[in-house]
Design a protein around this motif. Structure first.
Motif, PDB file in Angstrom:
ATOM      1  N   GLY A 102     130.963  26.456   1.324  1.00  0.00           N
ATOM      2  CA  GLY A 102     130.384  27.711   0.879  1.00  0.00           C
ATOM      3  C   GLY A 102     131.443  28.748   0.612  1.00  0.00           C
ATOM      4  N   LEU A 103     131.245  29.897   1.170  1.00  0.00           N
ATOM      5  CA  LEU A 103     132.110  31.021   0.832  1.00  0.00           C
ATOM      6  C   LEU A 103     133.279  31.215   1.792  1.00  0.00           C
ATOM      7  CD1 LEU A 103     129.503  33.676  -0.273  1.00  0.00           C
ATOM      8  CD2 LEU A 103     131.005  32.302  -1.661  1.00  0.00           C
ATOM      9  N   GLU A 104     133.508  30.244   2.673  1.00  0.00           N
ATOM     10  CA  GLU A 104     134.599  30.443   3.612  1.00  0.00           C
ATOM     11  C   GLU A 104     135.908  30.572   2.843  1.00  0.00           C
ATOM     12  OE1 GLU A 104     134.232  27.468   6.664  1.00  0.00           O
ATOM     13  OE2 GLU A 104     132.213  28.192   7.108  1.00  0.00           O
ATOM     14  N   GLU A 129     147.672  37.824 -26.582  1.00  0.00           N
ATOM     15  CA  GLU A 129     146.880  36.996 -27.507  1.00  0.00           C
ATOM     16  C   GLU A 129     145.511  36.631 -26.924  1.00  0.00           C
ATOM     17  OE1 GLU A 129     148.372  32.954 -27.875  1.00  0.00           O
ATOM     18  OE2 GLU A 129     149.931  33.374 -26.409  1.00  0.00           O
ATOM     19  N   LEU A 130     145.207  37.212 -25.759  1.00  0.00           N
ATOM     20  CA  LEU A 130     143.952  36.818 -25.106  1.00  0.00           C
ATOM     21  C   LEU A 130     142.798  37.741 -25.475  1.00  0.00           C
ATOM     22  CD1 LEU A 130     145.038  35.995 -21.427  1.00  0.00           C
ATOM     23  CD2 LEU A 130     144.438  34.391 -23.264  1.00  0.00           C
ATOM     24  N   ALA A 131     141.672  37.138 -25.838  1.00  0.00           N
ATOM     25  CA  ALA A 131     140.444  37.901 -25.987  1.00  0.00           C
ATOM     26  C   ALA A 131     139.780  38.053 -24.613  1.00  0.00           C
ATOM     27  CB  ALA A 131     139.498  37.200 -26.953  1.00  0.00           C
ATOM     28  N   ALA A 132     139.729  36.967 -23.869  1.00  0.00           N
ATOM     29  CA  ALA A 132     139.000  37.012 -22.590  1.00  0.00           C
ATOM     30  C   ALA A 132     139.319  35.806 -21.725  1.00  0.00           C
ATOM     31  CB  ALA A 132     137.499  37.048 -22.855  1.00  0.00           C
ATOM     32  N   VAL A 133     138.998  35.976 -20.457  1.00  0.00           N
ATOM     33  CA  VAL A 133     138.944  34.848 -19.519  1.00  0.00           C
ATOM     34  C   VAL A 133     137.469  34.590 -19.263  1.00  0.00           C
ATOM     35  CG1 VAL A 133     139.460  34.087 -17.165  1.00  0.00           C
ATOM     36  CG2 VAL A 133     141.123  35.495 -18.399  1.00  0.00           C
ATOM     37  N   ILE A 134     137.077  33.325 -19.262  1.00  0.00           N
ATOM     38  CA  ILE A 134     135.669  33.004 -18.964  1.00  0.00           C
ATOM     39  C   ILE A 134     135.607  32.064 -17.770  1.00  0.00           C
ATOM     40  CG2 ILE A 134     135.659  31.194 -20.797  1.00  0.00           C
ATOM     41  CD1 ILE A 134     132.593  31.791 -21.052  1.00  0.00           C
ATOM     42  N   VAL A 135     134.748  32.391 -16.814  1.00  0.00           N
ATOM     43  CA  VAL A 135     134.601  31.538 -15.619  1.00  0.00           C
ATOM     44  C   VAL A 135     133.139  31.428 -15.202  1.00  0.00           C
ATOM     45  CG1 VAL A 135     136.871  32.045 -14.610  1.00  0.00           C
ATOM     46  CG2 VAL A 135     134.937  33.493 -14.005  1.00  0.00           C
ATOM     47  N   GLU A 136     132.836  30.317 -14.524  1.00  0.00           N
ATOM     48  CA  GLU A 136     131.583  30.186 -13.779  1.00  0.00           C
ATOM     49  C   GLU A 136     131.882  30.765 -12.391  1.00  0.00           C
ATOM     50  OE1 GLU A 136     129.968  25.852 -14.246  1.00  0.00           O
ATOM     51  OE2 GLU A 136     131.986  25.954 -15.069  1.00  0.00           O
ATOM     52  N   PRO A 137     131.179  31.775 -11.957  1.00  0.00           N
ATOM     53  CA  PRO A 137     131.524  32.427 -10.701  1.00  0.00           C
ATOM     54  C   PRO A 137     131.120  31.618  -9.455  1.00  0.00           C
ATOM     55  CG  PRO A 137     129.572  33.437 -11.653  1.00  0.00           C
ATOM     56  CD  PRO A 137     130.039  32.406 -12.638  1.00  0.00           C
ATOM     57  N   LEU A 138     132.057  31.337  -8.624  1.00  0.00           N
ATOM     58  CA  LEU A 138     131.891  30.711  -7.296  1.00  0.00           C
ATOM     59  C   LEU A 138     131.441  29.254  -7.289  1.00  0.00           C
ATOM     60  CD1 LEU A 138     130.472  33.491  -4.966  1.00  0.00           C
ATOM     61  CD2 LEU A 138     132.773  33.146  -5.828  1.00  0.00           C
ATOM     62  N   CYS A 139     130.876  28.773  -8.391  1.00  0.00           N
ATOM     63  CA  CYS A 139     130.463  27.368  -8.382  1.00  0.00           C
ATOM     64  C   CYS A 139     130.587  26.792  -9.780  1.00  0.00           C
ATOM     65  CB  CYS A 139     129.026  27.244  -7.876  1.00  0.00           C
ATOM     66  SG  CYS A 139     128.453  25.535  -7.854  1.00  0.00           S
ATOM     67  N   GLN A 140     131.459  25.799  -9.941  1.00  0.00           N
ATOM     68  CA  GLN A 140     131.566  25.101 -11.223  1.00  0.00           C
ATOM     69  C   GLN A 140     130.581  23.936 -11.184  1.00  0.00           C
ATOM     70  OE1 GLN A 140     136.194  24.978 -11.263  1.00  0.00           O
ATOM     71  NE2 GLN A 140     135.507  25.231 -13.371  1.00  0.00           N
ATOM     72  N   GLY A 141     129.420  24.198 -11.782  1.00  0.00           N
ATOM     73  CA  GLY A 141     128.288  23.284 -11.628  1.00  0.00           C
ATOM     74  C   GLY A 141     128.548  21.881 -12.144  1.00  0.00           C
ATOM     75  N   ALA A 142     128.763  21.782 -13.465  1.00  0.00           N
ATOM     76  CA  ALA A 142     128.872  20.446 -14.056  1.00  0.00           C
ATOM     77  C   ALA A 142     130.116  19.706 -13.580  1.00  0.00           C
ATOM     78  CB  ALA A 142     128.869  20.550 -15.577  1.00  0.00           C
ATOM     79  N   GLY A 180     130.813  19.244 -10.717  1.00  0.00           N
ATOM     80  CA  GLY A 180     130.413  18.566  -9.483  1.00  0.00           C
ATOM     81  C   GLY A 180     130.158  19.572  -8.372  1.00  0.00           C
ATOM     82  N   MET A 181     129.602  20.724  -8.747  1.00  0.00           N
ATOM     83  CA  MET A 181     129.314  21.790  -7.779  1.00  0.00           C
ATOM     84  C   MET A 181     130.579  22.105  -6.967  1.00  0.00           C
ATOM     85  SD  MET A 181     126.257  22.471  -8.474  1.00  0.00           S
ATOM     86  CE  MET A 181     125.215  21.655  -9.672  1.00  0.00           C
ATOM     87  N   VAL A 182     131.663  22.333  -7.694  1.00  0.00           N
ATOM     88  CA  VAL A 182     132.933  22.710  -7.065  1.00  0.00           C
ATOM     89  C   VAL A 182     132.867  24.196  -6.720  1.00  0.00           C
ATOM     90  CG1 VAL A 182     135.420  22.933  -7.451  1.00  0.00           C
ATOM     91  CG2 VAL A 182     134.192  20.923  -8.322  1.00  0.00           C
ATOM     92  N   MET A 183     132.977  24.496  -5.448  1.00  0.00           N
ATOM     93  CA  MET A 183     132.756  25.882  -5.001  1.00  0.00           C
ATOM     94  C   MET A 183     134.067  26.557  -4.630  1.00  0.00           C
ATOM     95  SD  MET A 183     129.418  25.048  -2.753  1.00  0.00           S
ATOM     96  CE  MET A 183     127.994  24.271  -3.530  1.00  0.00           C
ATOM     97  N   TYR A 184     134.117  27.840  -4.830  1.00  0.00           N
ATOM     98  CA  TYR A 184     135.319  28.583  -4.438  1.00  0.00           C
ATOM     99  C   TYR A 184     134.934  29.961  -3.928  1.00  0.00           C
ATOM    100  CZ  TYR A 184     135.136  30.658  -9.208  1.00  0.00           C
ATOM    101  OH  TYR A 184     134.766  31.302 -10.366  1.00  0.00           O
ATOM    102  N   GLY A 185     135.870  30.586  -3.244  1.00  0.00           N
ATOM    103  CA  GLY A 185     135.573  31.834  -2.547  1.00  0.00           C
ATOM    104  C   GLY A 185     135.636  33.048  -3.448  1.00  0.00           C
ATOM    105  N   PRO A 186     135.028  34.163  -3.032  1.00  0.00           N
ATOM    106  CA  PRO A 186     135.006  35.379  -3.848  1.00  0.00           C
ATOM    107  C   PRO A 186     136.372  36.023  -4.002  1.00  0.00           C
ATOM    108  CG  PRO A 186     133.946  35.758  -1.731  1.00  0.00           C
ATOM    109  CD  PRO A 186     134.254  34.294  -1.789  1.00  0.00           C
ATOM    110  N   GLY A 187     137.322  35.682  -3.103  1.00  0.00           N
ATOM    111  CA  GLY A 187     138.667  36.247  -3.207  1.00  0.00           C
ATOM    112  C   GLY A 187     139.307  35.888  -4.542  1.00  0.00           C
TER     113      GLY A 187
END
Ligand code: PLP
Length: 437
Positions: A188-190, A212-225, A227-234
């Motif tokens: 989880g969020l540990e 040269e960057l327009a943007a950074v795009i991320v799935e927040p806290l959980c990369q679903g497809a 494999g539900m890879v989770m990472y902390g809010p830090g």
């Protein structure tokens, strides 16, 4: 027509997404109706919807408020476009969505599916920089293992080899940062899940390529497809800081995580950040009808105002902001606004979390992780039987490589959830036993 005849007709005419042709040779459920957390097939068999129908039916099926809103709106206006016109459901919904996001005023650009919100977000970012006199800022950074949908722009920033390898020649180039916590699993969020090394690659890419960057795009806290890879809010808060420092837009894709899935209305709230563009979809309508949106700060929106120059965003989908879908979304937002929804969500998340924690130390299980109402078990190898066994026991799931996950409707009745989770845990233990040999 009996269910075998229906399946024969299906095989002759329907092209199923994400489905091997060979997978249709055996009998597959033909779903006829849904009620609460259950789906029912043509033979009357009941299935618990363990993946909330691809992560969108957060309020279960046949939610009375949503059904009522759809019926009422369908009797009044089924469709009218938003090009130089408007309609009350789109207007009220945009105001409600903008109010859910942090401080700054925002405008809502409607799409239909999640991918159409992502496409709009990417193009808005690029056109914004063009209006700012910096047309060279047209590249993106995304995360390794990211998934943002299956249209070509989305695939360019969310390339999953197993799904997209044929399209390598036709996607545009983007920079890829290491996935958060790559190789480090956690719970989880540990915060220990957020290793500095993975963040370092992201920060270096931003620093090196900001111009040269327009943007950074991320799935927040959980990369679903992935494999539900989770990472902390830090990770997210440091990423947002770095984007702000280098004047790079941050697009947060909340299509899977939005509307309570991680325990908060939006996953990025855990990090206390205020992204420039937030993509939403799936559970926006409680999963009842297709509607999505790119929700954009007015700082960006205002650069599209035309004075002597035409700065129009020439982009749109026929059904973006469809009135019936907007009405469904308004009813879903009413449900998400109820205190009882959040009380149950907290309770249900605890049920999932406790059960999964018990699997953490089992040999044969690489990791068991949980965030809000997302529970995932990762095995050393793709589970051979667990998925099919659970379907046989009336729990609909889909495997994701070595991972089996539960992402049920958020408002599932706790007694039902406890029993489903107990079955899931038993099946995970059996699978771990098989993998240990
Ligand atoms: C994070 C994320 N973004 C975008 C999408 C694409 O949404 P859709 O399938 O509605 O196009 C998905 C779908 O699973 C997703 O998980």
């Amino acid at each position: 027509m009996n269910s075998d005849e229906i399946r024969t007709r299906d095989r002759a005419a329907v092209w199923h997404p994400y489905t091997r042709h060979s997978g249709l040779e055996r009998n597959f459920p033909v779903i006829e109706h849904g009620d609460g957390s259950y789906l029912y097939d043509a033979d009357g068999t009941q299935y618990f919807d363990g993946i909330a129908s691809w992560w969108c039916c957060s309020l279960g099926h046949s939610h009375p408020g949503i059904v009522d809103a759809i019926q009422t709106q369908a009797g009044r206006l089924q469709h009218s476009i938003l090009g130089n016109l408007s309609h009350p459901p789109a207007i009220h919904l945009a105001a409600r969505i903008a109010a859910l996001l942090p401080s700054r005023p925002r405008h809502v650009f409607y799409g239909s599916d999640g991918a159409s919100a992502v496409e709009a977000a990417l193009k808005i970012a690029v056109q914004h920089w063009d209006h700012m006199g910096q047309p060279g800022r047209h590249r993106f950074i995304s995360l390794c293992g990211a998934y943002h949908g299956d249209t070509l722009g989305a695939v360019s920033v969310g390339f999953i080899d197993a799904f997209h390898h044929s399209f390598a020649p036709v996607v545009f180039d983007s920079y890829t940062a290491s996935a958060p916590c790559e190789g480090v699993h956690g719970y989880g969020l540990e915060e220990h899940t957020c290793g500095a090394a993975c963040l370092g690659t992201m920060l270096n890419l931003i620093e090196e390529h900001a111009s040269e960057l327009a943007a950074v795009i991320v799935e927040p806290l959980c990369q679903g497809a992935a494999g539900m890879v989770m990472y902390g809010p830090g990770y997210l808060s440091r990423l947002a800081e770095c984007c702000a420092q280098h004047n790079v837009l941050l697009i947060v894709d909340e299509i899977a995580t939005g509307f309570g899935r991680t325990g908060r209305m939006f996953a990025h709230e855990h990090a206390g950040i205020d992204p420039d563009i937030v993509c939403i979809g799936k559970a926006l309508s409680g999963g009842a009808l297709p509607i999505s949106a790119a929700v954009v700060t007015d700082t960006i929106y205002d650069t599209f105002r035309d004075d002597e120059q035409d700065r129009t965003f020439y982009h749109g989908h026929t059904f973006g902001g469809n009135p019936v879908a907007c009405a469904a979304a308004l009813a879903a937002l009413d449900a998400y606004a109820e205190e009882s929804f959040w009380t149950r969500l907290e309770h249900n998340s605890a049920i999932l979390g406790e059960a999964l924690r018990g699997l953490l130390s089992l040999a044969g299980i690489v990791d068991a992780r949980c965030l809000g109402m997302i529970a995932a078990v990762e095995f050393a190898a793709p589970p051979a039987r667990m998925h099919a066994d659970l379907v046989d026991q009336g729990i609909l799931l889909r495997p994701l490589g070595n991972v089996i996950y539960l992402m049920p409707p958020l408002n599932t009745e706790p007694g039902i959830l406890e029993s489903v989770v107990a079955t899931f845990v038993r099946a995970a233990k059996a699978e771990a036993g098989r993998q240990r040999g």
